[in-house]
Design a protein around this motif. Structure first.
Motif, PDB file in Angstrom:
ATOM      1  N   HIS A  65       0.837  -1.195   0.000  1.00  0.00           N
ATOM      2  CA  HIS A  65       0.000   0.000   0.000  1.00  0.00           C
ATOM      3  C   HIS A  65       0.875   1.251   0.000  1.00  0.00           C
ATOM      4  O   HIS A  65       2.007   1.247   0.504  1.00  0.00           O
TER       5      HIS A  65
ATOM      6  N   ILE B 258       0.779   3.655   1.784  1.00  0.00           N
ATOM      7  CA  ILE B 258       1.128   4.109   3.134  1.00  0.00           C
ATOM      8  C   ILE B 258       2.537   3.669   3.498  1.00  0.00           C
ATOM      9  O   ILE B 258       3.160   4.239   4.406  1.00  0.00           O
TER      10      ILE B 258
ATOM     11  N   SER C  42       4.820   6.534   3.365  1.00  0.00           N
ATOM     12  CA  SER C  42       4.477   7.731   4.132  1.00  0.00           C
ATOM     13  C   SER C  42       5.687   8.314   4.858  1.00  0.00           C
ATOM     14  O   SER C  42       5.877   9.536   4.883  1.00  0.00           O
TER      15      SER C  42
ATOM     16  N   LEU D 254      -6.375   3.345  11.245  1.00  0.00           N
ATOM     17  CA  LEU D 254      -6.006   3.969   9.979  1.00  0.00           C
ATOM     18  C   LEU D 254      -5.988   2.952   8.848  1.00  0.00           C
ATOM     19  O   LEU D 254      -6.359   3.262   7.707  1.00  0.00           O
TER      20      LEU D 254
ATOM     21  N   LEU E 169      -9.397   2.435   7.615  1.00  0.00           N
ATOM     22  CA  LEU E 169      -9.857   3.594   6.862  1.00  0.00           C
ATOM     23  C   LEU E 169      -9.261   3.622   5.459  1.00  0.00           C
ATOM     24  O   LEU E 169      -9.956   3.924   4.482  1.00  0.00           O
ATOM     25  N   LEU E 170      -7.981   3.267   5.343  1.00  0.00           N
ATOM     26  CA  LEU E 170      -7.280   3.333   4.059  1.00  0.00           C
ATOM     27  C   LEU E 170      -7.158   1.975   3.382  1.00  0.00           C
ATOM     28  O   LEU E 170      -6.549   1.879   2.316  1.00  0.00           O
ATOM     29  N   SER E 171      -7.694   0.922   3.999  1.00  0.00           N
ATOM     30  CA  SER E 171      -7.715  -0.428   3.429  1.00  0.00           C
ATOM     31  C   SER E 171      -6.308  -1.006   3.224  1.00  0.00           C
ATOM     32  O   SER E 171      -5.874  -1.274   2.102  1.00  0.00           O
ATOM     33  N   TYR E 172      -5.589  -1.185   4.315  1.00  0.00           N
ATOM     34  CA  TYR E 172      -4.328  -1.910   4.284  1.00  0.00           C
ATOM     35  C   TYR E 172      -4.167  -2.635   5.626  1.00  0.00           C
ATOM     36  O   TYR E 172      -4.850  -2.315   6.598  1.00  0.00           O
TER      37      TYR E 172
ATOM     38  N   HIS F 297       1.753  -3.655   5.438  1.00  0.00           N
ATOM     39  CA  HIS F 297       1.197  -2.698   4.478  1.00  0.00           C
ATOM     40  C   HIS F 297       0.740  -3.365   3.182  1.00  0.00           C
ATOM     41  O   HIS F 297       1.011  -2.851   2.083  1.00  0.00           O
TER      42      HIS F 297
END
Length: 292
Positions: free
Chosen positions: A137, A139, A142, A233, A236-239, A258
């Motif tokens: 992902h 993320i 990040s 989180l 929310l972000l699908s990982y 991730h």
């Protein structure tokens, strides 16, 4: 035929009973037609008036109604008899809620691509069935992207401040530091792009590294437990993070962080572990080469 006092020949059940024994007896004997007492008793015992009424005992309008109790227009239609069954037709809007986006109904678990990319194909042997590959992902980037953005703002402000102070040597140092940080961020992005999680019908693999390649794998037959974890989180972000447990002590592939769409990926791996024949049937592939 004998006189009135003589018994009559039986003609049926109860036909031999004397007339005087039963006042309500309905048999008419011509021998009694001239007896006025018999005629009087017969008229009171049997009458079409109050004792029997076709309208009271049976009424087509009260006991049977085509409009209320039996409606040809709703419950049963003669013109429908013999018609062929027609399957119901649903629109795309009606079926929207049954797909994966709607949260209900069965999911179609299919590989993302029919064939592996050249980056992955080199690590698969001929009898292996490719099921899909996934990049981590976004993320996962990040931290390096945040560091790159922060370094750009901070070093840009520092370079402007040093320029106003006419300290050109320190400005050059600040620019070189910024280039080093950006190069490190670019390296992380390339490393993310070449980092793949791979699923086949026999194993799971993680391939990463740009210069130094690392290939970790675990046979599906050795997986004793598998789970995935999602933070707030992550939901929310699908990982999520996958944790694989195997029967061996040395686990080359245990925790993979991730991964995108962890629930879908979890279903893919579990189906491959427990229902490989169903996967083959759905994908339209034979299993002749699997055991070669």
């Amino acid at each position: 035929m004998g006189g009135p006092a003589e018994p009559h020949e039986p003609r049926g059940e109860g036909a031999g009973r004397p007339r005087d024994d039963d006042e309500n007896f309905g048999f008419t004997d011509p021998a009694f037609d001239e007896d006025p007492e018999y005629a009087r008793r017969r008229g009171s015992a049997y009458s079409d008036g109050p004792g029997f009424s076709p309208d009271a005992g049976y009424s087509p309008d009260a006991g049977y109604s085509e409009s209320a109790g039996y409606a040809r227009s709703t419950a049963y239609r003669d013109d429908d008899v013999g018609d062929e069954y027609e399957a119901p037709v649903f629109t795309e809007e009606e079926l929207e809620g049954l797909g994966p986006e709607g949260g209900g109904g069965p999911r179609r678990v299919l590989p993302l691509e029919d064939e592996p990319t050249t980056l992955v194909a080199r690590y698969l042997f001929p009898t292996e069935r490719y099921r899909g590959e996934w990049k981590r992902h976004w993320i996962h980037l990040s931290t390096p992207l945040g560091i790159g953005a922060g370094a750009t703002l901070a070093l840009g402000y520092l370079a402007g401040f040093l320029t106003r102070q006419n300290v050109n040597g320190l400005v050059t140092v600040a620019v070189l530091i910024w280039l080093a940080v950006i190069s490190w961020v670019a390296w992380k992005v390339f490393d993310w792009y070449f980092d793949r999680f791979i699923l086949t019908n026999k194993r799971v693999m993680v391939v990463n590294g740009i210069i130094t390649r690392r290939v970790a794998m675990m046979p599906l037959l050795r997986v004793t437990d598998m789970k995935y974890e999602q933070s707030a989180l992550g939901r929310l972000l699908s990982y999520g993070t996958f944790v694989l447990e195997s029967a061996g002590q040395d686990q080359a592939l245990r925790e993979v962080k991730h991964l995108p769409n962890p629930n879908e990926l979890y279903l893919r791996v579990v189906e491959e572990m427990y229902e490989p024949q169903a996967v083959e049937a759905r994908l339209g592939k034979d299993t002749d080469g699997d055991d070669a």
